[in-house]
Design a protein around this motif. Sequence first.
Motif, PDB file in Angstrom:
ATOM      1  N   PHE A  78      53.735  73.624   4.426  1.00 13.14           N
ATOM      2  CA  PHE A  78      53.613  74.703   5.404  1.00 13.14           C
ATOM      3  C   PHE A  78      53.145  74.187   6.765  1.00 13.14           C
ATOM      4  O   PHE A  78      53.561  74.695   7.800  1.00 13.14           O
ATOM      5  CB  PHE A  78      52.631  75.758   4.871  1.00 13.14           C
ATOM      6  N   PHE A  79      52.286  73.185   6.759  1.00 11.13           N
ATOM      7  CA  PHE A  79      51.673  72.700   7.991  1.00 11.13           C
ATOM      8  C   PHE A  79      52.296  71.413   8.522  1.00 11.13           C
ATOM      9  O   PHE A  79      51.918  70.950   9.598  1.00 11.13           O
ATOM     10  CB  PHE A  79      50.171  72.483   7.762  1.00 11.13           C
ATOM     11  N   LYS A  80      53.228  70.832   7.782  1.00 12.66           N
ATOM     12  CA  LYS A  80      53.818  69.540   8.162  1.00 12.66           C
ATOM     13  C   LYS A  80      54.391  69.589   9.571  1.00 12.66           C
ATOM     14  O   LYS A  80      55.167  70.470   9.909  1.00 12.66           O
ATOM     15  CB  LYS A  80      54.906  69.138   7.171  1.00 12.66           C
ATOM     16  N   GLY A  81      53.956  68.626  10.387  1.00  9.66           N
ATOM     17  CA  GLY A  81      54.432  68.527  11.774  1.00  9.66           C
ATOM     18  C   GLY A  81      53.626  69.337  12.769  1.00  9.66           C
ATOM     19  O   GLY A  81      53.963  69.363  13.950  1.00  9.66           O
ATOM     20  N   TYR A  82      52.552  69.993  12.302  1.00  6.48           N
ATOM     21  CA  TYR A  82      51.757  70.841  13.193  1.00  6.48           C
ATOM     22  C   TYR A  82      50.262  70.609  13.001  1.00  6.48           C
ATOM     23  O   TYR A  82      49.796  70.334  11.901  1.00  6.48           O
ATOM     24  CB  TYR A  82      52.036  72.325  12.923  1.00  6.48           C
ATOM     25  N   LYS A  95      45.553  68.150  12.241  1.00  2.00           N
ATOM     26  CA  LYS A  95      44.208  68.394  12.735  1.00  2.00           C
ATOM     27  C   LYS A  95      43.959  69.907  12.718  1.00  2.00           C
ATOM     28  O   LYS A  95      44.850  70.685  13.043  1.00  2.00           O
ATOM     29  CB  LYS A  95      44.095  67.841  14.158  1.00  2.00           C
ATOM     30  N   ILE A  96      42.752  70.298  12.349  1.00  2.00           N
ATOM     31  CA  ILE A  96      42.360  71.710  12.363  1.00  2.00           C
ATOM     32  C   ILE A  96      41.285  71.898  13.425  1.00  2.00           C
ATOM     33  O   ILE A  96      40.294  71.158  13.443  1.00  2.00           O
ATOM     34  CB  ILE A  96      41.802  72.156  11.000  1.00  2.00           C
ATOM     35  N   THR A  97      41.485  72.882  14.294  1.00  2.00           N
ATOM     36  CA  THR A  97      40.493  73.232  15.308  1.00  2.00           C
ATOM     37  C   THR A  97      40.077  74.680  15.080  1.00  2.00           C
ATOM     38  O   THR A  97      40.933  75.562  14.983  1.00  2.00           O
ATOM     39  CB  THR A  97      41.073  73.067  16.725  1.00  2.00           C
ATOM     40  N   ILE A  98      38.785  74.909  15.008  1.00  2.00           N
ATOM     41  CA  ILE A  98      38.231  76.249  14.858  1.00  2.00           C
ATOM     42  C   ILE A  98      37.440  76.552  16.122  1.00  2.00           C
ATOM     43  O   ILE A  98      36.489  75.837  16.444  1.00  2.00           O
ATOM     44  CB  ILE A  98      37.283  76.343  13.629  1.00  2.00           C
ATOM     45  N   THR A  99      37.829  77.595  16.851  1.00  2.00           N
ATOM     46  CA  THR A  99      37.094  77.933  18.073  1.00  2.00           C
ATOM     47  C   THR A  99      35.745  78.551  17.709  1.00  2.00           C
ATOM     48  O   THR A  99      35.538  79.022  16.584  1.00  2.00           O
ATOM     49  CB  THR A  99      37.880  78.909  18.961  1.00  2.00           C
ATOM     50  N   ALA A 100      34.849  78.579  18.679  1.00  2.00           N
ATOM     51  CA  ALA A 100      33.534  79.175  18.464  1.00  2.00           C
ATOM     52  C   ALA A 100      33.664  80.647  18.093  1.00  2.00           C
ATOM     53  O   ALA A 100      32.942  81.146  17.215  1.00  2.00           O
ATOM     54  CB  ALA A 100      32.671  79.000  19.708  1.00  2.00           C
ATOM     55  N   ALA A 101      34.580  81.350  18.741  1.00  2.00           N
ATOM     56  CA  ALA A 101      34.765  82.781  18.450  1.00  2.00           C
ATOM     57  C   ALA A 101      35.286  82.984  17.025  1.00  2.00           C
ATOM     58  O   ALA A 101      34.844  83.900  16.322  1.00  2.00           O
ATOM     59  CB  ALA A 101      35.723  83.408  19.460  1.00  2.00           C
ATOM     60  N   ALA A 102      36.212  82.142  16.585  1.00  2.00           N
ATOM     61  CA  ALA A 102      36.723  82.244  15.217  1.00  2.00           C
ATOM     62  C   ALA A 102      35.621  81.910  14.217  1.00  2.00           C
ATOM     63  O   ALA A 102      35.448  82.607  13.210  1.00  2.00           O
ATOM     64  CB  ALA A 102      37.920  81.324  15.018  1.00  2.00           C
ATOM     65  N   ASN A 103      34.864  80.874  14.488  1.00  2.00           N
ATOM     66  CA  ASN A 103      33.766  80.491  13.605  1.00  2.00           C
ATOM     67  C   ASN A 103      32.767  81.640  13.468  1.00  2.00           C
ATOM     68  O   ASN A 103      32.308  81.943  12.363  1.00  2.00           O
ATOM     69  CB  ASN A 103      33.087  79.233  14.147  1.00  2.00           C
ATOM     70  N   GLN A 104      32.470  82.304  14.553  1.00  2.00           N
ATOM     71  CA  GLN A 104      31.559  83.442  14.517  1.00  2.00           C
ATOM     72  C   GLN A 104      32.128  84.561  13.635  1.00  2.00           C
ATOM     73  O   GLN A 104      31.411  85.165  12.847  1.00  2.00           O
ATOM     74  CB  GLN A 104      31.297  83.959  15.935  1.00  2.00           C
ATOM     75  N   PRO A 118      52.674  71.408  17.743  1.00  5.08           N
ATOM     76  CA  PRO A 118      53.456  70.290  17.204  1.00  5.08           C
ATOM     77  C   PRO A 118      52.689  68.969  17.350  1.00  5.08           C
ATOM     78  O   PRO A 118      52.012  68.726  18.361  1.00  5.08           O
ATOM     79  CB  PRO A 118      54.717  70.277  18.060  1.00  5.08           C
ATOM     80  N   ASN A 119      52.778  68.130  16.319  1.00  6.95           N
ATOM     81  CA  ASN A 119      52.202  66.792  16.394  1.00  6.95           C
ATOM     82  C   ASN A 119      53.294  65.779  16.072  1.00  6.95           C
ATOM     83  O   ASN A 119      54.423  66.136  15.788  1.00  6.95           O
ATOM     84  CB  ASN A 119      50.973  66.659  15.473  1.00  6.95           C
ATOM     85  N   ASN A 120      52.953  64.530  16.116  1.00  9.58           N
ATOM     86  CA  ASN A 120      53.952  63.473  15.912  1.00  9.58           C
ATOM     87  C   ASN A 120      54.049  63.004  14.476  1.00  9.58           C
ATOM     88  O   ASN A 120      54.634  61.960  14.207  1.00  9.58           O
ATOM     89  CB  ASN A 120      53.636  62.292  16.823  1.00  9.58           C
ATOM     90  N   GLU A 121      53.482  63.745  13.546  1.00 15.09           N
ATOM     91  CA  GLU A 121      53.556  63.348  12.146  1.00 15.09           C
ATOM     92  C   GLU A 121      54.918  63.692  11.569  1.00 15.09           C
ATOM     93  O   GLU A 121      55.532  64.671  11.952  1.00 15.09           O
ATOM     94  CB  GLU A 121      52.477  64.071  11.337  1.00 15.09           C
TER      95      GLU A 121
END
Length: 101
Positions: free
Chosen positions: A74-78, A2-11, A97-100
């Motif tokens: 690079f992103f596997k598991g996160y 999953k990718i999360t972009i904060t409002a501050a980063a988006n700005q 960390p995620n459960n993938e």
Amino acid sequence: MKITITAAANQWFHEDMGVTPGNGVRFYGKTYGKTAVHSGFSIGLARDDEPHQPIASTVVDGVNYYVNDRDEWFFKGYDLTVDYDEANDGPKYDYVPNNED
């Protein structure tokens, strides 16, 4: 993943990289550097409007932020959270960390 972009980063992406609705930002792994979870590798980003087999994406204010399949290693598991780092005037990355497998 999953990718999360904060409002501050988006700005920051809008103001500093000039992205507008319909544009894309690709995150990828690259050699050299260090992250909180990788030694010898760091994260890169590029303005790229045409994803190639994305494994994760999120759209914020019309901008597609994504990771392609060739960077899965690079992103596997996160999950990736992108925020704004005021001290460095740029993005900062948090690998959750995620459960993938």
